[in-house]
Design an enzyme around this catalytic site. Structure first.
Site, PDB file in Angstrom:
ATOM      1  N   GLN A  90       0.820  -1.224   0.000  1.00 53.42           N
ATOM      2  CA  GLN A  90       0.000   0.000   0.000  1.00 53.42           C
ATOM      3  C   GLN A  90       0.852   1.271   0.000  1.00 53.42           C
ATOM      4  OE1 GLN A  90      -2.673  -1.575   3.377  1.00 53.42           O
ATOM      5  NE2 GLN A  90      -4.036  -0.231   2.247  1.00 53.42           N
ATOM      6  N   LEU A 128      -7.509   1.727   3.750  1.00 47.76           N
ATOM      7  CA  LEU A 128      -6.875   3.027   3.491  1.00 47.76           C
ATOM      8  C   LEU A 128      -6.660   3.258   1.987  1.00 47.76           C
ATOM      9  CD1 LEU A 128      -4.231   3.082   6.377  1.00 47.76           C
ATOM     10  CD2 LEU A 128      -6.383   4.357   6.260  1.00 47.76           C
ATOM     11  N   GLU A 181      -5.292  -7.761   5.558  1.00 46.75           N
ATOM     12  CA  GLU A 181      -3.941  -7.305   5.179  1.00 46.75           C
ATOM     13  C   GLU A 181      -3.208  -8.377   4.377  1.00 46.75           C
ATOM     14  OE1 GLU A 181      -3.379  -4.271   5.426  1.00 46.75           O
ATOM     15  OE2 GLU A 181      -4.983  -3.836   6.827  1.00 46.75           O
ATOM     16  N   HIS A 195      -3.895  -8.203   0.793  1.00 55.24           N
ATOM     17  CA  HIS A 195      -3.102  -7.181   0.081  1.00 55.24           C
ATOM     18  C   HIS A 195      -1.807  -7.771  -0.476  1.00 55.24           C
ATOM     19  CE1 HIS A 195      -5.218  -3.412   0.612  1.00 55.24           C
ATOM     20  NE2 HIS A 195      -5.359  -3.596   1.912  1.00 55.24           N
TER      21      HIS A 195
END
Ligand code: NI
Length: 172
Positions: free
Chosen positions: A51, A95, A137, A140
């Protein structure tokens, strides 16, 4: 320590599959420190390295942070070794997908192995918020966003809303 810019969907870099960390060296430690700083700055509870544009298998979490009591957890090369058959639906946000929240169904409890920030192997059994956040997470690291778990219709609505917000931001 520095706050790094967070990539926003549909940035193609968010689709990358992250590479395992070979050695927890000074460069990795700096990255981790920056990721923690970036997560708190953005008022998030989790952040994956990809990210901030670094496709390495690292994530940071702090699911029970309260004012003044920060306890960040660091996961390097995490692997889920067991998932419960029971699943749970929780509302998730990200986010990299700002202002969009939706319900995602995931296994309720998991077991994971990983290296901590010192490169020491660790095991974790998690349920509730920690399990959800860790699974989010870890997605991701494989180029998956929480909106990829939504139905086609819900996902396209979410992405349209995101594109509109991006346009407004550019115009302002
Ligand atoms: Ni996310």
């Amino acid at each position: 320590m520095s706050v790094r810019p967070i990539l926003i969907a549909p940035d193609p870099r968010l689709k990358l599959v992250s590479e395992p960390v070979a050695e927890v060296d000074a460069q990795i430690r700096t990255l981790i420190t920056d990721m923690i700083e970036t997560m708190y700055d953005a008022e998030g509870i989790g952040l994956a390295a990809v990210q901030v544009g670094v496709a390495k298998r690292i994530l940071v979490l702090d699911v029970d942070q309260k004012e003044g009591t920060r306890a960040p957890r660091v996961f390097i090369n995490p692997v889920i070794t067991w998932s419960s058959e029971d699943s749970e639906v929780m509302e998730e946000g990200c986010l990299s997908v700002p202002d969009i929240w939706d319900e995602v169904e995931r296994p309720k409890a998991i077991k994971a192995q990983y290296l901590d920030e010192h490169g020491v192997p660790q095991l974790l059994e998690a349920e509730g918020m920690l399990a959800v956040c860790l699974q989010h997470e870890m997605d991701h690291l494989n180029g998956v966003l929480f909106v990829d778990h939504l139905s086609k219709l819900k996902r396209s609505m979410a992405l349209k809303k995101l594109a509109k917000a991006k346009k407004l931001k550019k115009a302002s």
